[in-house]
Design a protein around this motif. Structure first.
Motif, PDB file in Angstrom:
ATOM      1  N   GLU A  63       0.850  -1.193   0.000  1.00  8.81           N
ATOM      2  CA  GLU A  63       0.000   0.000   0.000  1.00  8.81           C
ATOM      3  C   GLU A  63       0.888   1.246   0.000  1.00  8.81           C
ATOM      4  N   CYS A  64       2.006   1.174   0.696  1.00 10.40           N
ATOM      5  CA  CYS A  64       2.946   2.302   0.760  1.00 10.40           C
ATOM      6  C   CYS A  64       4.259   1.999   0.030  1.00 10.40           C
ATOM      7  N   HIS A  65       4.714   0.760   0.123  1.00 12.73           N
ATOM      8  CA  HIS A  65       6.018   0.377  -0.430  1.00 12.73           C
ATOM      9  C   HIS A  65       5.889  -0.216  -1.828  1.00 12.73           C
ATOM     10  N   ASN A  66       5.126   0.439  -2.693  1.00 15.73           N
ATOM     11  CA  ASN A  66       5.003  -0.016  -4.078  1.00 15.73           C
ATOM     12  C   ASN A  66       5.928   0.826  -4.955  1.00 15.73           C
ATOM     13  N   LYS A  68       5.455   2.920  -7.188  1.00 14.91           N
ATOM     14  CA  LYS A  68       5.021   4.292  -7.473  1.00 14.91           C
ATOM     15  C   LYS A  68       5.126   5.188  -6.235  1.00 14.91           C
ATOM     16  N   ASP A  69       4.653   4.702  -5.086  1.00 16.15           N
ATOM     17  CA  ASP A  69       4.525   5.542  -3.891  1.00 16.15           C
ATOM     18  C   ASP A  69       5.690   5.465  -2.911  1.00 16.15           C
ATOM     19  N   TYR A  70       6.627   4.534  -3.100  1.00 16.09           N
ATOM     20  CA  TYR A  70       7.663   4.320  -2.091  1.00 16.09           C
ATOM     21  C   TYR A  70       8.518   5.544  -1.758  1.00 16.09           C
ATOM     22  N   VAL A  72       7.639   8.597  -1.255  1.00 18.08           N
ATOM     23  CA  VAL A  72       6.939   9.456  -0.308  1.00 18.08           C
ATOM     24  C   VAL A  72       6.357   8.642   0.847  1.00 18.08           C
ATOM     25  N   LYS A  73       5.534   7.647   0.521  1.00 20.48           N
ATOM     26  CA  LYS A  73       4.828   6.892   1.551  1.00 20.48           C
ATOM     27  C   LYS A  73       5.657   5.757   2.150  1.00 20.48           C
ATOM     28  N   ASN A  78      11.327   0.337  -1.651  1.00 19.44           N
ATOM     29  CA  ASN A  78      10.473  -0.172  -2.709  1.00 19.44           C
ATOM     30  C   ASN A  78      10.356  -1.686  -2.592  1.00 19.44           C
TER      31      ASN A  78
END
Length: 133
Positions: A63-66, A68-70, A72-73, A78
């Motif tokens: 949800e966060c460590h993908n 695309k978002d790693y 920031v979130k 990654n």
């Protein structure tokens, strides 16, 4: 029109029906992946990234460590795919975070700790050299 069933009998019937419905719903509860919870027999499992670890990351981490978002979130970590994890993977940091060890950020952030079985699976995967298939 005469009332064939007194109110208490109707109430009892309604309560019995509600109880049966609740029991039926509870019996239908499943593991978060939609299947019954798998038995935790890590020593006899073939713990690979593709078959075991990736689904755990899908359910709890990506949800966060993908990919695309790693930035920031995901704190720069990654877990989007096998290659990304192995490019800068820190087993001690990952294990410290998912075990909620002192001095580590507890993960998944703001949610319950992974099951002991899933943690054991990740530990076994790392100990086996992080096999992909």
């Amino acid at each position: 029109m005469s009332d064939k069933y007194p109110l208490p009998a109707r109430l009892r019937a309604a309560l019995a029906g509600a109880a049966l419905l609740a029991l039926g719903l509870a019996a239908g509860c499943t593991y978060s992946h939609g299947d019954p919870a798998p038995a935790c027999d890590v020593p006899h499992e073939n713990v690979t990234y593709a078959n075991v670890i990736s689904p755990i990351f899908d359910a709890h981490c990506r949800e966060c460590h993908n990919s695309k978002d790693y930035p920031v979130k995901g704190g720069g970590n990654n877990f989007g795919d096998y290659a990304a994890i192995n490019s800068y993977f820190s087993p001690s940091k990952l294990l410290g975070c998912i075990r909620h060890d002192a001095g580590f950020d507890p993960m998944p952030q703001g949610r319950e700790k992974l099951s002991d079985c899933d943690i054991q699976r990740i530990e076994a995967w790392i100990a086996a050299g992080k096999p992909n298939n």
